[in-house]
Design a protein around this motif. Structure first.
Motif, PDB file in Angstrom:
ATOM      1  N   ALA A  11      10.858  -1.347   1.217  1.00  0.00           N
ATOM      2  CA  ALA A  11      10.574  -0.195   0.097  1.00  0.00           C
ATOM      3  C   ALA A  11      11.956  -1.208  -1.407  1.00  0.00           C
ATOM      4  N   MET A  12      12.557  -1.655  -1.670  1.00  0.00           N
ATOM      5  CA  MET A  12      12.423  -2.246  -2.571  1.00  0.00           C
ATOM      6  C   MET A  12      11.552  -3.818  -3.061  1.00  0.00           C
ATOM      7  N   LEU A  13      10.974  -4.092  -2.828  1.00  0.00           N
ATOM      8  CA  LEU A  13       9.413  -4.342  -2.843  1.00  0.00           C
ATOM      9  C   LEU A  13       8.920  -4.165  -4.608  1.00  0.00           C
ATOM     10  N   ARG A  14       9.457  -5.115  -5.071  1.00  0.00           N
ATOM     11  CA  ARG A  14       8.684  -4.381  -6.598  1.00  0.00           C
ATOM     12  C   ARG A  14       7.204  -4.959  -7.060  1.00  0.00           C
ATOM     13  N   GLU A  15       6.872  -5.844  -6.964  1.00  0.00           N
ATOM     14  CA  GLU A  15       5.780  -7.283  -6.712  1.00  0.00           C
ATOM     15  C   GLU A  15       5.276  -7.570  -5.889  1.00  0.00           C
ATOM     16  N   PHE A  16       3.949  -7.868  -5.918  1.00  0.00           N
ATOM     17  CA  PHE A  16       3.201  -8.148  -4.476  1.00  0.00           C
ATOM     18  C   PHE A  16       1.730  -9.287  -5.487  1.00  0.00           C
ATOM     19  N   THR A  17       1.451 -10.034  -4.453  1.00  0.00           N
ATOM     20  CA  THR A  17       0.032 -10.882  -4.496  1.00  0.00           C
ATOM     21  C   THR A  17      -0.790  -9.731  -3.521  1.00  0.00           C
ATOM     22  N   ALA A  18      -2.179  -9.588  -3.465  1.00  0.00           N
ATOM     23  CA  ALA A  18      -2.787  -9.541  -2.277  1.00  0.00           C
ATOM     24  C   ALA A  18      -4.609  -9.674  -2.919  1.00  0.00           C
ATOM     25  N   THR A  19      -5.487  -9.512  -1.847  1.00  0.00           N
ATOM     26  CA  THR A  19      -6.554  -9.584  -2.036  1.00  0.00           C
ATOM     27  C   THR A  19      -7.550  -8.599  -2.450  1.00  0.00           C
ATOM     28  N   ILE A  20      -8.416  -8.290  -3.100  1.00  0.00           N
ATOM     29  CA  ILE A  20      -9.395  -7.261  -2.947  1.00  0.00           C
ATOM     30  C   ILE A  20      -9.960  -7.196  -2.029  1.00  0.00           C
ATOM     31  N   VAL A  21     -10.464  -6.430  -0.964  1.00  0.00           N
ATOM     32  CA  VAL A  21     -10.787  -5.771   0.106  1.00  0.00           C
ATOM     33  C   VAL A  21     -12.321  -5.791  -0.477  1.00  0.00           C
ATOM     34  N   HIS A  22     -12.213  -4.369  -1.310  1.00  0.00           N
ATOM     35  CA  HIS A  22     -13.147  -3.956  -1.648  1.00  0.00           C
ATOM     36  C   HIS A  22     -13.398  -2.848  -3.088  1.00  0.00           C
ATOM     37  N   THR A  23     -14.109  -2.761  -3.651  1.00  0.00           N
ATOM     38  CA  THR A  23     -14.374  -1.618  -4.638  1.00  0.00           C
ATOM     39  C   THR A  23     -14.761  -0.581  -4.901  1.00  0.00           C
ATOM     40  N   GLY A  24     -14.644   0.499  -5.159  1.00  0.00           N
ATOM     41  CA  GLY A  24     -15.350   1.698  -5.371  1.00  0.00           C
ATOM     42  C   GLY A  24     -15.331   2.625  -6.592  1.00  0.00           C
ATOM     43  N   ILE A  25     -16.452   3.981  -6.357  1.00  0.00           N
ATOM     44  CA  ILE A  25     -16.530   4.847  -7.297  1.00  0.00           C
ATOM     45  C   ILE A  25     -16.436   6.004  -6.722  1.00  0.00           C
ATOM     46  N   GLU A  26     -15.202   6.593  -6.800  1.00  0.00           N
ATOM     47  CA  GLU A  26     -15.753   8.381  -6.408  1.00  0.00           C
ATOM     48  C   GLU A  26     -16.538   9.048  -6.773  1.00  0.00           C
ATOM     49  N   THR A  27     -16.904  10.105  -6.243  1.00  0.00           N
ATOM     50  CA  THR A  27     -17.854  11.361  -7.077  1.00  0.00           C
ATOM     51  C   THR A  27     -17.464  11.751  -8.401  1.00  0.00           C
ATOM     52  N   ASP A  28     -16.516  11.987  -8.291  1.00  0.00           N
ATOM     53  CA  ASP A  28     -15.887  12.376 -10.266  1.00  0.00           C
ATOM     54  C   ASP A  28     -15.707  11.314 -10.536  1.00  0.00           C
ATOM     55  N   GLY A  29     -16.673   9.858 -10.603  1.00  0.00           N
ATOM     56  CA  GLY A  29     -15.938   9.151 -11.352  1.00  0.00           C
ATOM     57  C   GLY A  29     -14.883   7.888 -11.470  1.00  0.00           C
ATOM     58  N   HIS A  31     -12.462   5.549 -10.622  1.00  0.00           N
ATOM     59  CA  HIS A  31     -12.220   3.841  -9.853  1.00  0.00           C
ATOM     60  C   HIS A  31     -11.609   3.599  -9.464  1.00  0.00           C
ATOM     61  N   TYR A  32     -12.174   2.631  -7.916  1.00  0.00           N
ATOM     62  CA  TYR A  32     -10.760   2.087  -6.846  1.00  0.00           C
ATOM     63  C   TYR A  32     -10.712   0.969  -6.278  1.00  0.00           C
ATOM     64  N   VAL A  33      -9.855   0.427  -6.118  1.00  0.00           N
ATOM     65  CA  VAL A  33      -9.883  -1.012  -5.339  1.00  0.00           C
ATOM     66  C   VAL A  33      -9.038  -0.648  -4.510  1.00  0.00           C
ATOM     67  N   VAL A  34      -9.084  -1.326  -3.270  1.00  0.00           N
ATOM     68  CA  VAL A  34      -8.969  -1.432  -1.843  1.00  0.00           C
ATOM     69  C   VAL A  34      -8.364  -2.957  -2.035  1.00  0.00           C
ATOM     70  N   LEU A  35      -6.853  -3.204  -1.173  1.00  0.00           N
ATOM     71  CA  LEU A  35      -6.321  -4.392  -1.275  1.00  0.00           C
ATOM     72  C   LEU A  35      -6.122  -4.848   0.158  1.00  0.00           C
ATOM     73  N   SER A  36      -6.023  -5.981   0.144  1.00  0.00           N
ATOM     74  CA  SER A  36      -5.588  -6.218   1.759  1.00  0.00           C
ATOM     75  C   SER A  36      -3.930  -5.851   1.678  1.00  0.00           C
ATOM     76  N   VAL A  65      -7.034   7.665   2.023  1.00  0.00           N
ATOM     77  CA  VAL A  65      -8.350   8.584   1.805  1.00  0.00           C
ATOM     78  C   VAL A  65      -8.464   7.676   3.580  1.00  0.00           C
ATOM     79  N   ASP A  66      -8.600   8.245   4.254  1.00  0.00           N
ATOM     80  CA  ASP A  66      -8.862   7.978   5.941  1.00  0.00           C
ATOM     81  C   ASP A  66      -8.207   6.690   5.790  1.00  0.00           C
ATOM     82  N   GLU A  67      -8.150   5.937   6.797  1.00  0.00           N
ATOM     83  CA  GLU A  67      -7.041   4.932   6.855  1.00  0.00           C
ATOM     84  C   GLU A  67      -7.977   3.282   5.609  1.00  0.00           C
ATOM     85  N   GLU A  68      -7.433   4.160   3.999  1.00  0.00           N
ATOM     86  CA  GLU A  68      -7.666   3.125   3.178  1.00  0.00           C
ATOM     87  C   GLU A  68      -6.526   3.206   2.625  1.00  0.00           C
ATOM     88  N   ILE A  69      -5.950   2.884   2.011  1.00  0.00           N
ATOM     89  CA  ILE A  69      -5.037   2.992   0.337  1.00  0.00           C
ATOM     90  C   ILE A  69      -5.921   2.600  -0.672  1.00  0.00           C
TER      91      ILE A  69
END
Length: 395
Positions: A11-29, A31-36, A65-69
């Motif tokens: 819980a004290m982690l302030r920075e991290f590195t991850a890879t992008i799993v996929h990106t998307g756009i909601e119906t309200d416009g 933009h979002y990113v899902v990370l590993s 949303v469902d099983e992704e952040i």
């Protein structure tokens, strides 16, 4: 996912590195990113989402949303690809952790001392509230719960987390029943509080720093307690110190005497206001006598910036002084005209009929009785013209 998420691992982690799993756009416009993997906490369990950056792109919202952040960002999500560096807005995140852990501690204190359970919790941007299932809480009970909570903080007890199954729930003395099924996350302050919670907390009670109850109010049969924790206590203290210092300066007294001085000032003000009202009544009475001294059967006068209440009182005084006359009073107030018409006890003319005739001249509305009416409307004619129209309506 509990083993994968950085915010549950540390819980004290302030920075991290991850890879992008996929990106998307909601119906309200949005933009979002899902990370590993992620250290960004999504809104949930009463705790608001984190903000921060992915590389140089601002993360403004995080939701599960469902099983992704999903990390909602400013700008175009397609601009991000491959490996990214995430950085939390740590001030916001740590504040939320302090408030949430403080809520656990204060809630447990009310249960321990008074068997008074919390039925709802809200972590706001300025204050935190808990609704406690009791009819009332005395000042002594509030002080005792606050003191117990701060004692737990001062002891710097560990705040532990543990994942268990439904079958293992019976091994723990939980503060309340758990609503979720499957894997269950416990937040534990040893020998004090055991609670199912998916939120993020500091690693020890000492990091909450302090708890201060600010007030209570009745809320749907419960008592809502407002409080702040950690850095918010200092912010609240600074704000109140600034206000107190300003009040004391204006009263020309030391801060410790400000409350007493203010009480005296308010008492004096009330006495002054009563005297002022009495003086105004007396002045209106004198004014009415002067106007009623005329031999004319109609007293017609116009004013500037006189309230409708003043006009009504003045009209009553006039017709009380002379029961054989009619009082017609008009006042011009900013962009509107207002009037009062009253008749003495010996006069038969209808004031309601008078109002009905003159209100169209000012596109106005009014009301009253046969004895007295009042009305108002647009200033599309001069006040003298309105007064003349009222006199003509009588004749």
């Amino acid at each position: 996912m509990k083993e994968l998420l950085y915010y549950y691992q540390d819980a004290m982690l302030r920075e991290f590195t991850a890879t992008i799993v996929h990106t998307g756009i909601e119906t309200d416009g949005r933009h979002y990113v899902v990370l590993s993997n992620t250290a960004f906490y999504p809104t949930g369990g009463g705790q608001p989402h984190d903000t921060g950056t992915l590389n140089n792109t601002n993360v403004i919202d995080v939701e599960k949303v469902d099983e992704e952040i999903r990390h909602y960002i400013e700008g175009d999500a397609s601009a991000l690809s491959g490996e990214v560096h995430g950085k939390l807005n740590w001030k916001r995140r740590f504040d939320h952790m302090q408030q949430h852990a403080g809520q656990h501690i204060l809630t447990a204190a009310f249960v321990e001392l008074f068997d008074a359970p919390t039925v709802s919790f809200h972590l706001g941007s300025e204050q935190v509230t808990i609704d406690i299932a009791v009819d009332s809480l005395s000042n002594e009970q509030l002080a005792a719960a606050e003191a117990r909570a701060n004692a737990i903080i001062l002891e710097n007890r560990p705040i532990e987390t543990k994942w268990i199954t439904e079958q293992e729930l019976g091994h723990y003395n939980l503060r309340k029943e758990v609503a979720v099924t499957g894997d269950i996350r416990l937040v534990i302050i040893p020998d004090f509080d055991y609670n199912g919670c998916g939120g993020i907390h500091p690693t020890s009670t000492g990091q909450v720093n302090a708890i201060k109850i600010l007030g209570t109010e009745k809320m749907k049969g419960n008592v809502r307690v407002s409080f702040v924790c950690g850095g918010r206590v200092l912010a609240e203290l600074a704000m109140r110190k600034t206000v107190l210092a300003d009040v004391a300066k204006q009263l020309s007294v030391p801060e410790v005497d400000a409350a007493t001085a203010l009480a005296k000032l308010l008492a004096t003000q009330k006495t002054t206001e009563k005297a002022l009202v009495a003086a105004k009544e007396e002045l209106l009475s004198f004014e009415a006598k002067a106007l009623a001294s005329s031999d004319h059967p109609i007293i017609a006068t116009s004013f500037h910036d006189r309230s409708i209440q003043e006009l009504q009182k003045l009209a009553r005084f006039i017709v009380a002084e002379r029961p054989d006359i009619i009082a017609l009073l008009v006042s011009e107030n900013e962009d509107k005209l207002q009037f009062v018409a009253a008749r003495g006890a010996q006069v038969k003319a209808s004031m309601k009929e008078l109002a009905a005739q003159v209100l169209p001249f000012i596109n106005g509305k009014g009301g009253g009785s046969e004895q007295m009416v009042q009305g108002g409307g647009e200033r599309i004619i001069a006040r003298e013209q309105l007064l003349a129209a009222m006199q003509e309506a009588i004749n």
